[in-house]
Design an enzyme around this catalytic site. Structure first.
Site, PDB file in Angstrom:
ATOM      1  CG  HIS A 106       4.335  -9.963  -0.189  1.00  0.00           C
ATOM      2  ND1 HIS A 106       3.518 -10.205   1.010  1.00  0.00           N
ATOM      3  CD2 HIS A 106       5.130 -10.992  -0.575  1.00  0.00           C
ATOM      4  CE1 HIS A 106       3.820 -11.383   1.542  1.00  0.00           C
ATOM      5  NE2 HIS A 106       4.812 -11.698   0.733  1.00  0.00           N
ATOM      6  CG  ASN A 164      -1.306  -9.051  16.068  1.00  0.00           C
ATOM      7  OD1 ASN A 164      -2.429  -8.748  16.201  1.00  0.00           O
ATOM      8  ND2 ASN A 164      -0.738  -9.713  15.019  1.00  0.00           N
ATOM      9  N   GLY A 224       1.571  -6.303  13.327  1.00  0.00           N
ATOM     10  CA  GLY A 224       0.547  -6.330  12.704  1.00  0.00           C
ATOM     11  C   GLY A 224       0.562  -7.644  11.509  1.00  0.00           C
ATOM     12  CB  THR A 225       2.411 -10.028  10.191  1.00  0.00           C
ATOM     13  OG1 THR A 225       2.391 -11.028   9.191  1.00  0.00           O
ATOM     14  CG2 THR A 225       3.519 -10.079  11.250  1.00  0.00           C
ATOM     15  CG  ASP A 285      -0.177  -0.234   2.503  1.00  0.00           C
ATOM     16  OD1 ASP A 285      -0.967  -0.760   3.554  1.00  0.00           O
ATOM     17  OD2 ASP A 285       0.907   0.105   2.742  1.00  0.00           O
TER      18      ASP A 285
HETATM   19  N1  APR Z   1      -2.975  -2.912  14.635  1.00  0.00           N
HETATM   20  C1  APR Z   1      -1.849  -4.175  14.486  1.00  0.00           C
HETATM   21  N2  APR Z   1      -2.203  -5.308  14.193  1.00  0.00           N
HETATM   22  C2  APR Z   1      -3.427  -5.508  13.883  1.00  0.00           C
HETATM   23  C3  APR Z   1      -4.434  -4.592  13.904  1.00  0.00           C
HETATM   24  C4  APR Z   1      -4.280  -3.404  14.316  1.00  0.00           C
HETATM   25  N3  APR Z   1      -5.119  -2.337  14.563  1.00  0.00           N
HETATM   26  N4  APR Z   1      -5.609  -5.104  13.473  1.00  0.00           N
HETATM   27  C5  APR Z   1      -5.537  -6.585  13.098  1.00  0.00           C
HETATM   28  N5  APR Z   1      -4.127  -6.698  13.149  1.00  0.00           N
HETATM   29  C6  APR Z   1      -3.279  -7.817  13.087  1.00  0.00           C
HETATM   30  C7  APR Z   1      -4.418  -9.091  13.199  1.00  0.00           C
HETATM   31  O1  APR Z   1      -4.469  -9.623  14.608  1.00  0.00           O
HETATM   32  C8  APR Z   1      -3.282 -10.159  12.270  1.00  0.00           C
HETATM   33  O2  APR Z   1      -2.418 -10.892  13.013  1.00  0.00           O
HETATM   34  O3  APR Z   1      -2.874  -7.840  11.813  1.00  0.00           O
HETATM   35  C9  APR Z   1      -2.682  -9.249  11.410  1.00  0.00           C
HETATM   36  C10 APR Z   1      -3.139  -9.404   9.947  1.00  0.00           C
HETATM   37  O4  APR Z   1      -2.930 -10.798   9.368  1.00  0.00           O
HETATM   38  P1  APR Z   1      -3.105 -11.039   7.824  1.00  0.00           P
HETATM   39  O5  APR Z   1      -4.242 -10.399   7.301  1.00  0.00           O
HETATM   40  O6  APR Z   1      -2.646 -12.415   7.852  1.00  0.00           O
HETATM   41  O7  APR Z   1      -1.943 -10.269   7.178  1.00  0.00           O
HETATM   42  P2  APR Z   1      -0.442 -10.364   7.002  1.00  0.00           P
HETATM   43  O8  APR Z   1       0.038 -11.275   8.129  1.00  0.00           O
HETATM   44  O9  APR Z   1       0.409  -9.266   6.517  1.00  0.00           O
HETATM   45  O10 APR Z   1      -0.670 -11.671   5.364  1.00  0.00           O
HETATM   46  C11 APR Z   1       0.534 -11.903   4.976  1.00  0.00           C
HETATM   47  O11 APR Z   1      -0.810 -12.643   3.297  1.00  0.00           O
HETATM   48  O12 APR Z   1      -2.394 -12.797   1.724  1.00  0.00           O
HETATM   49  C12 APR Z   1      -0.922 -12.396   1.864  1.00  0.00           C
HETATM   50  O13 APR Z   1       0.110 -11.332   0.502  1.00  0.00           O
HETATM   51  C13 APR Z   1      -0.628 -11.259   1.478  1.00  0.00           C
HETATM   52  O14 APR Z   1       1.218  -9.772   2.443  1.00  0.00           O
HETATM   53  C14 APR Z   1      -0.087 -10.576   2.755  1.00  0.00           C
HETATM   54  C15 APR Z   1       0.280 -11.865   3.471  1.00  0.00           C
END
Ligand code: APR
Length: 249
Positions: free
Chosen positions: A122, A217, A191-192, A107
């Protein structure tokens, strides 16, 4: 007498004493900018089949894939703005407290917030490439009314410079991230879920090489009970602002 040894205090001490702190971010850091995560509550994968981000699917069904990409990324979230967590990281980089951000996000919000040293594991939505001649375009140049968008030179189908499932990680992002993971003595994971390979291996690599792991997180992730040393349970904006206050105290 040192203040109570709270988790924030522990995290701030690790950052203060660190020689090379890196940051690893996922979709969660952009949730407070209005971009839904992929997994968990309100996650995009509840509405869309991840196949739409699969390279072979894109090549065989460019129109259907582009419709999903348009709705998922270029539409409502296209004008998302950085939030306080992105800005806090940019400030900490300016203060020399963090060295690099490795993000799974596409983003561009870290860069818009002012972070200079960012590796996009990514790829990015900002640019597109013609699958036939390799001509590059900025997303701003594209008319998304007729999909799939086509190259002005040879009418080839344009693909966003995001890494689809089944596609290789950009060489520079991969090699620099591996180097940073080896160099880090602290890694701040924000946040992952830690679900997607090979990106999710970066915190494990850093930890194996002796880095301390601070995690932000609201929920537990694959890292929390395995490698996280200091778990700051909460939203990215709240925890990053609290961390900045702690670092100043
Ligand atoms: N602040 C911090 N973390 C948060 C918040 C917040 N306000 N809201 C949600 N989260 C956390 C969730 O608890 C979760 O652990 O953000 C995380 C989002 O997880 P995913 O949606 O799995 O995102 P990510 O880990 O970045 O996914 C990795 O998956 O689909 C592919 O390519 C895509 O880059 C992405 C990859």
């Amino acid at each position: 007498m040192k203040k109570s040894n709270t988790k924030l205090n522990q995290a701030a001490n690790l950052l203060r004493d660190s020689k090379h702190t890196i940051v690893f971010t996922g979709a969660g850091i952009s949730v407070e900018s209005g971009i839904p995560p992929f997994r968990g509550e309100g996650g995009l994968w509840e509405k869309y089949d991840p196949i739409v981000l699969d390279l072979n699917y894109f090549l065989q069904n460019p129109k259907a894939s582009w419709q999903a990409l348009g709705e998922l990324f270029y539409g409502p979230y296209g004008d998302a703005k950085p939030n306080e967590a992105h800005y806090a990281l940019a400030r900490l980089e300016k203060q020399g407290i963090i060295k690099t951000v490795i993000t799974q996000n596409i983003d561009n919000l870290h860069q818009e917030a002012g972070s200079q040293n960012v590796y996009e594991f990514h790829g990015t939505l900002q640019t597109l490439v013609c699958l036939d001649c390799g001509e590059k375009y900025f997303a701003k140049q594209i008319n998304f009314d007729n999909l799939p968008p086509r190259c002005l030179k040879d009418n080839g189908i344009l693909k966003p410079d995001v890494i689809l499932f089944g596609e290789a990680i950009p060489e520079e992002a991969a090699s620099q991230s591996a180097k940073e993971a080896l160099q880090a003595d602290v890694i701040l994971v924000i946040g992952t879920t830690g679900e997607v390979m090979p990106a999710c291996m970066i915190p494990y690599k850093a930890q194996e090489n002796g880095a301390k792991v601070i995690e932000i997180n609201p929920n537990k992730s694959n890292y929390t009970d395995s490698i996280t040393d200091v778990f700051l349970q909460g939203k990215a904006t709240e925890m990053m602002q609290a961390l900045e206050v702690e670092l100043r105290s």
